[in-house]
Design a protein around this motif. Structure first.
Motif, PDB file in Angstrom:
ATOM      1  N   ARG A  39       0.837  -1.207   0.000  1.00 37.44           N
ATOM      2  CA  ARG A  39       0.000   0.000   0.000  1.00 37.44           C
ATOM      3  C   ARG A  39       0.871   1.256   0.000  1.00 37.44           C
ATOM      4  O   ARG A  39       1.893   1.320   0.695  1.00 37.44           O
ATOM      5  N   PRO A  40       0.506   2.270  -0.782  1.00 36.70           N
ATOM      6  CA  PRO A  40       1.257   3.525  -0.743  1.00 36.70           C
ATOM      7  C   PRO A  40       1.285   4.103   0.670  1.00 36.70           C
ATOM      8  O   PRO A  40       0.306   4.002   1.413  1.00 36.70           O
ATOM      9  N   GLY A  41       2.392   4.660   1.065  1.00 29.10           N
ATOM     10  CA  GLY A  41       2.519   5.279   2.385  1.00 29.10           C
ATOM     11  C   GLY A  41       3.011   4.352   3.467  1.00 29.10           C
ATOM     12  O   GLY A  41       3.331   4.801   4.575  1.00 29.10           O
ATOM     13  N   PHE A  42       3.090   3.042   3.179  1.00 30.38           N
ATOM     14  CA  PHE A  42       3.514   2.095   4.207  1.00 30.38           C
ATOM     15  C   PHE A  42       4.944   2.387   4.672  1.00 30.38           C
ATOM     16  O   PHE A  42       5.230   2.446   5.873  1.00 30.38           O
ATOM     17  N   CYS A  43       5.848   2.595   3.707  1.00 31.50           N
ATOM     18  CA  CYS A  43       7.249   2.872   4.064  1.00 31.50           C
ATOM     19  C   CYS A  43       7.377   4.204   4.805  1.00 31.50           C
ATOM     20  O   CYS A  43       8.213   4.345   5.706  1.00 31.50           O
ATOM     21  N   SER A  44       6.541   5.171   4.433  1.00 31.29           N
ATOM     22  CA  SER A  44       6.588   6.465   5.126  1.00 31.29           C
ATOM     23  C   SER A  44       6.174   6.311   6.580  1.00 31.29           C
ATOM     24  O   SER A  44       6.773   6.931   7.479  1.00 31.29           O
ATOM     25  N   CYS A  45       5.161   5.491   6.831  1.00 38.99           N
ATOM     26  CA  CYS A  45       4.748   5.229   8.216  1.00 38.99           C
ATOM     27  C   CYS A  45       5.877   4.548   8.995  1.00 38.99           C
ATOM     28  O   CYS A  45       6.150   4.893  10.155  1.00 38.99           O
ATOM     29  N   LEU A  46       6.532   3.574   8.354  1.00 31.41           N
ATOM     30  CA  LEU A  46       7.642   2.893   9.008  1.00 31.41           C
ATOM     31  C   LEU A  46       8.772   3.869   9.320  1.00 31.41           C
ATOM     32  O   LEU A  46       9.387   3.814  10.383  1.00 31.41           O
ATOM     33  N   MET A  47       9.032   4.774   8.389  1.00 32.22           N
ATOM     34  CA  MET A  47      10.097   5.760   8.583  1.00 32.22           C
ATOM     35  C   MET A  47       9.804   6.640   9.791  1.00 32.22           C
ATOM     36  O   MET A  47      10.705   6.994  10.565  1.00 32.22           O
ATOM     37  N   GLU A  48       8.517   7.009   9.970  1.00 30.98           N
ATOM     38  CA  GLU A  48       8.134   7.832  11.120  1.00 30.98           C
ATOM     39  C   GLU A  48       8.346   7.073  12.422  1.00 30.98           C
ATOM     40  O   GLU A  48       8.782   7.641  13.426  1.00 30.98           O
ATOM     41  N   VAL A  49       8.037   5.784  12.412  1.00 35.60           N
ATOM     42  CA  VAL A  49       8.241   4.960  13.613  1.00 35.60           C
ATOM     43  C   VAL A  49       9.731   4.878  13.940  1.00 35.60           C
ATOM     44  O   VAL A  49      10.144   4.994  15.099  1.00 35.60           O
ATOM     45  N   ILE A  50      10.560   4.692  12.913  1.00 36.29           N
ATOM     46  CA  ILE A  50      12.007   4.543  13.121  1.00 36.29           C
ATOM     47  C   ILE A  50      12.624   5.815  13.683  1.00 36.29           C
ATOM     48  O   ILE A  50      13.489   5.763  14.564  1.00 36.29           O
ATOM     49  N   THR A  51      12.181   6.963  13.197  1.00 31.88           N
ATOM     50  CA  THR A  51      12.849   8.231  13.541  1.00 31.88           C
ATOM     51  C   THR A  51      12.147   9.028  14.634  1.00 31.88           C
ATOM     52  O   THR A  51      12.661  10.069  15.050  1.00 31.88           O
ATOM     53  N   ALA A  52      10.994   8.564  15.105  1.00 34.90           N
ATOM     54  CA  ALA A  52      10.237   9.327  16.119  1.00 34.90           C
ATOM     55  C   ALA A  52      11.045   9.453  17.410  1.00 34.90           C
ATOM     56  O   ALA A  52      11.529   8.453  17.956  1.00 34.90           O
TER      57      ALA A  52
END
Length: 981
Positions: A39-52
């Motif tokens: 799904r589009p945006g999945f990697c962006s969500c993961l990136m937010e989790v990694i860098t939060a």
């Protein structure tokens, strides 16, 4: 539907649940994450989790997010057929986010971020991400220690990833990145600076080694080699003095010094091996080799304990000594565009390097190096002896089987062997002198572990490793009778040191042992095989293998030692604990089975032994592979008596050929070889073996990796099983042949076609209708073009011979096959155009390919063509001249072209010889089948004569006209062949 910021909490919960120990929570979470990946945006969500920042302490969840991110890059960064992939906008966002988060404090997360960047760079650099390296380089001057460390980590990971791309354009891009990186040192945190330095070193290594084509191929100077190598050597020389001073005061930095010095030498070795010509420049090779040789021969006292560094110095010296680019080239001339031969360029460089080496290695230095290697590095240390006494078995394998680059003594031995090879005439007298000195200084009656005894052990080793050159300076017979055999008479426990080395010598010198000494050497090895020390026994085990495998092995001198040898092997395998030991003993047993004739008296004990090893080796694939090899040799050795071992053998075989078994991937190949040997040597088919045949279909339905042995097994079943086999497995046979023909290459076809031929030979009436689909494919092959390809021509000719056999042995069926609408349809689908009817088209193939087949196949062609004469087709007369020409040449050709095998087959009718009693039952049956082959028994001469009369009766005056057109010389040969007046 795209994921957005509002889905962050849901993604976080799924990541947390995916690590739950509770399967009912973990499985749904994993499933939901798997569905979200595309799904589009999945990697962006993961990136937010990694860098939060608020999740900094949630390392496990952040790591899990980075793993899913990495998997998504591999799967969706490039567009796929089944997915639109990650959009360009999201890709840009992710790259910017990654580069904005360089100062990650957690080391594990930082490593994963470096991996993520490297994976993206593999796809996008330089086309979609040209600014990557320049951006990282720009951050270095203003970065603190932590950030610069992370940048170097990213650089290293990315360069390592890019270096694995093998396309020329990719390698060119990689090379262009050489000058894009810099180094800025900071001293806020010394240890991080040290770590960063290591990353710099790794990056330099990647750039110099992977960034340029090997100069051994391009014959161009690699400038960075000359720039970098002296700097690396200076660094090693600068670090070494700290090895001692930091050991007790700063263990952490002492570990860094060890890693740094070892890595520096490792990089220099890698550069030399990748770019030997550039490294051979006097400004590089001379200081590096000089440094290494000085450290080996005259190290500072503290450096002697730095084994890994000394190993790397020895590896460097060995690499230089054996480098083929530094030796004169004697290959052919290859011209470049300027008219200068590339080989001459290589020779010029080689001569220049040889001059450097000659100046670096005067005779005195070579002799010194040889002496130091033997007297210092070959000598067992106190810790070596402690390890030996504590665990002889482990010690043996560490000395005997360890990688030579991992331990100091094996490395010194490897360097010594290369040194001796290069300077044998100089060093042989030196080694003999050391050996004589050692033997004089330590009599065979010695019982104490003295420096003299340890030197003798080292000298024995030195003499063992270079037997091929030393034999010109040392008589083995005199050495054995005057010293080695006497060593074995001293049974003191400390003599295990010498006994082990004697066992090694007896194995290494096998090619130099003459007939008058063989018996005594065999007795000595059997005695060593019964030694109290496991290390000695294992060394004797390996040496015995070398003797039994030797082309000049004397079974006569060894036969009466067999009972003791078998018993010692059985006893040894029970006592050893290490996996490698069991494999070694089993290998000796396997070798014995393959080279001695007296096996049957020991069959019962061997069966019990094999059963025990199989039961105790569950999960140990390599041991079971060795066992399967031994079992195959056992079956072959038993020959016609092999059914006596079926109670033990067949259950093992059944497990080995089961593709659903837990270890089939490792055991299948050797199990199939055992299966084939069992069938080949079986005097008769047994129900258990007959029941195994469907397993072969299952194996080939999966892949054709083991096609050749599978073909041999099919032939075994046809020859051994006969009509019983065909009646039970007719459908499997048909399916197998249809599976193979049309799905394998020409080489595979050439292996299966003889099996189809022998199947039809054995069952000419039953088999052709059974394999009609396969036969249709063969007709297609016959009528298709071969484009002059030798392998395709061979396939076409062999296929045509099978069709000819069917016409001779089952004429009605071939007429039916060639007239079937399904065959015409198949030919049409494959684009084969038929002008006449199919049978006449086959005639053209027989006429065309008669010179591409063996003598029996030529006769099959002749008989088939003679049958064609009886057809009521006017086109036959158009081909009459050619048909008679081929038949004439086959008749007059006689048996001149008979192969040895065919000749021996014809002689079978006169009775069996003694040699034939030793042949496998399969081979005897195959010969009998060939002797009874109707193709061999039918008279082509009579067939042509009779069918010409039929042809004349069918066609009347038209026949006479066709005969009249034959050239008088050809007609005269025809009359000679048919014995016509």
């Amino acid at each position: 539907m795209a994921l957005s910021v509002s889905d962050l909490s849901a993604i976080y919960s799924l990541l947390a649940n995916s690590m739950s120990q509770d399967e009912s929570i973990r499985k749904p979470a994993e499933s939901a994450l798997a569905q979200s990946e595309s799904r589009p945006g999945f990697c962006s969500c993961l990136m937010e989790v990694i860098t939060a920042k608020d999740l900094a302490s949630q390392v496990d969840i952040r790591l899990m997010a980075s793993v899913y991110f990495k998997n998504s890059i591999n799967r969706y960064w490039r567009k796929r057929r089944d997915s639109s992939g990650i959009s360009n906008e999201e890709k840009q966002h992710l790259k910017q986010k990654l580069l904005s988060h360089l100062r990650e404090e957690n080391y594990q997360i930082a490593q994963m971020l470096a991996v993520l960047i490297s994976k993206i760079a593999r796809f996008d650099y330089p086309r979609e991400w040209p600014e990557l390296f320049s951006f990282l380089a720009q951050q270095l001057p203003s970065a603190d220690v932590l950030t610069s460390h992370r940048i170097f980590m990213i650089l290293f990971r990315t360069l390592k990833e890019l270096s694995t791309k093998r396309l020329t354009a990719d390698q060119r891009n990689f090379a262009e990145s050489y000058n894009s990186n810099g180094e800025e040192q900071h001293h806020d945190d010394l240890y991080l600076t040290c770590e960063r330095w290591l990353f710099c070193l790794k990056i330099i290594c990647q750039l110099v080694i992977s960034g340029f084509q090997s100069d051994a191929k391009c014959i161009q100077e690699i400038r960075p080699v000359k720039e970098v190598s002296p700097v690396l050597l200076d660094a090693a020389q600068s670090f070494l003095p700290y090895y001692t001073s930091l050991q007790n005061r700063h263990p952490k930095f002492w570990e860094f010094i060890k890693r740094a010095c070892t890595k520096l030498m490792k990089v220099l070795v890698a550069i030399q091996q990748r770019h030997p010509y550039s490294f051979g420049d006097i400004c590089v090779l001379q200081p590096v080799l000089n440094f290494c040789l000085n450290k080996i021969t005259d190290p500072e006292p503290d450096i002697l304990s730095f084994e890994q560094f000394l190993i790397k110095c020895m590896v460097m010296a060995k690499s230089v000594f054996e480098c083929k680019e530094y030796k004169a080239s004697v290959t052919g001339r290859v011209m470049d565009e300027n008219g200068v031969t590339l080989e001459q360029m290589k020779k010029n460089i080689s001569n220049a390097v040889a001059g450097v080496l000659t100046r670096l290695l005067p005779n005195e230095r070579i002799v010194l190096l040889c002496n130091v290697l033997i007297r210092r590095y070959f000598v067992l240390t106190t810790s070596d002896l402690e390890e030996w006494y504590e665990n002889p078995e482990v010690f043996h394998h560490e000395q005997d089987m360890v990688q030579w680059t991992e331990k100091l003594r094996p490395c010194a031995e490897a360097l010594y062997i290369v040194l001796f090879e290069n300077h044998s005439q100089l060093l042989a007298p030196i080694v003999v002198s050391i050996l004589q000195e050692a033997m004089n200084g330590c009599p065979t009656s010695t019982t104490e572990i003295t420096p003299g005894l340890l030197l003798k052990d080292a000298a024995y080793g030195a003499a063992a490793y270079v037997y091929y050159e030393l034999s010109n300076y040392l008589s083995f017979r005199d050495w054995f009778n005057g010293a080695l055999s006497l060593e074995l008479s001293n049974d003191h426990p400390n003599m295990r040191i010498i006994h082990r080395k004697v066992a090694l010598i007896l194995g290494q010198w096998v090619s130099e042992i003459k007939d008058d000494t063989k018996r005594a050497v065999y007795c000595a090895l059997i005695r060593l095989l019964q030694d109290k020390d496991l290390s000695v026994r294992l060394a004797a085990c390996r040496s015995l293998c070398l003797h039994v495998e030797d082309a000049n092995f004397s079974e006569k001198d060894f036969s009466d030692l067999l009972p003791v040898c078998w018993g010692s092997c059985f006893k040894l395998v029970k006592e050893v604990q290490e996996f490698d030991s069991k494999v070694q003993v089993l290998n000796l047993i396997s070798v014995l089975l393959g080279h001695v004739n007296e096996v049957i008296p020991y069959a019962s004990n061997l069966m019990h032994f094999f059963q025990m090893v199989w039961e105790e080796s569950s999960g140990e694939s390599l041991l079971r592979i060795q066992l399967l090899i031994a079992l195959r040799n056992f079956v072959i050795a038993l020959g016609y008596q092999s059914p006596s071992c079926y109670s033990m053998l067949l259950p093992i075989l059944q497990k080995g050929i089961d593709i659903n078994g837990p270890d089939e991937l490792n055991l299948l190949e050797d199990s199939m070889l055992l299966w084939e040997a069992t069938l080949s040597h079986a005097p008769a088919m047994v129900p258990q073996l007959l029941a195994y045949f469907p397993c072969l279909l299952e194996i080939l339905e999966r892949n054709f990796d083991h096609l050749q042995v599978a073909v041999d097994i099919i032939e075994d079943y046809i020859i051994l099983g006969g009509r019983e086999f065909l009646s039970m497995h007719a459908s499997s046979v048909a399916k197998l042949l249809d599976l193979i023909v049309g799905n394998v290459n020409d080489r595979g076809l050439l292996s299966i076609l003889p099996i189809i031929d022998i199947l039809i030979l054995c069952f000419p009436m039953e088999v052709p209708p059974l394999i009609s689909s396969t036969l249709q494919k063969l007709v297609v092959i016959c009528l298709s073009g071969d484009d002059g390809d030798p392998s395709k021509t061979a396939v076409k000719a062999s296929s045509a011979a099978i069709i000819a056999r069917i016409l001779v042995m089952n004429t009605n069926y071939l007429a039916q096959l060639t007239s079937e609408a399904s065959l015409s349809s198949v030919l049409q689908q494959t684009g084969v155009a038929i002008e006449d009817n199919i049978l006449l088209s086959l005639v053209d193939v027989w006429l065309d390919k008669v010179d591409n087949v063996s003598l029996p196949q030529k006769k099959a062609f002749g008989l088939a063509l003679s049958i064609i004469l009886t057809l009521r087709l006017p086109q036959v007369l158009d081909k009459l001249d050619q048909i008679l020409s081929v038949c004439t040449s086959v008749i007059l050709g006689g048996t001149d072209d008979l192969t040895e095998e065919e000749s021996s087959g014809d002689n079978m009718s006169y009775g069996r010889s003694h040699d034939e009693d030793l042949l496998p039952s399969k081979e005897l049956r195959r010969r009998q089948i060939k002797v009874s082959d109707p193709i061999n028994r039918l008279s082509l001469e009579n067939s042509v004569r009779d069918n010409l009369q039929t042809c004349a009766a069918l066609h009347g005056e038209s026949f006479n006209s066709a005969i009249a057109k034959i050239h008088p010389a050809a007609f005269a040969q025809l009359k000679q062949a048919l014995k016509m007046p």
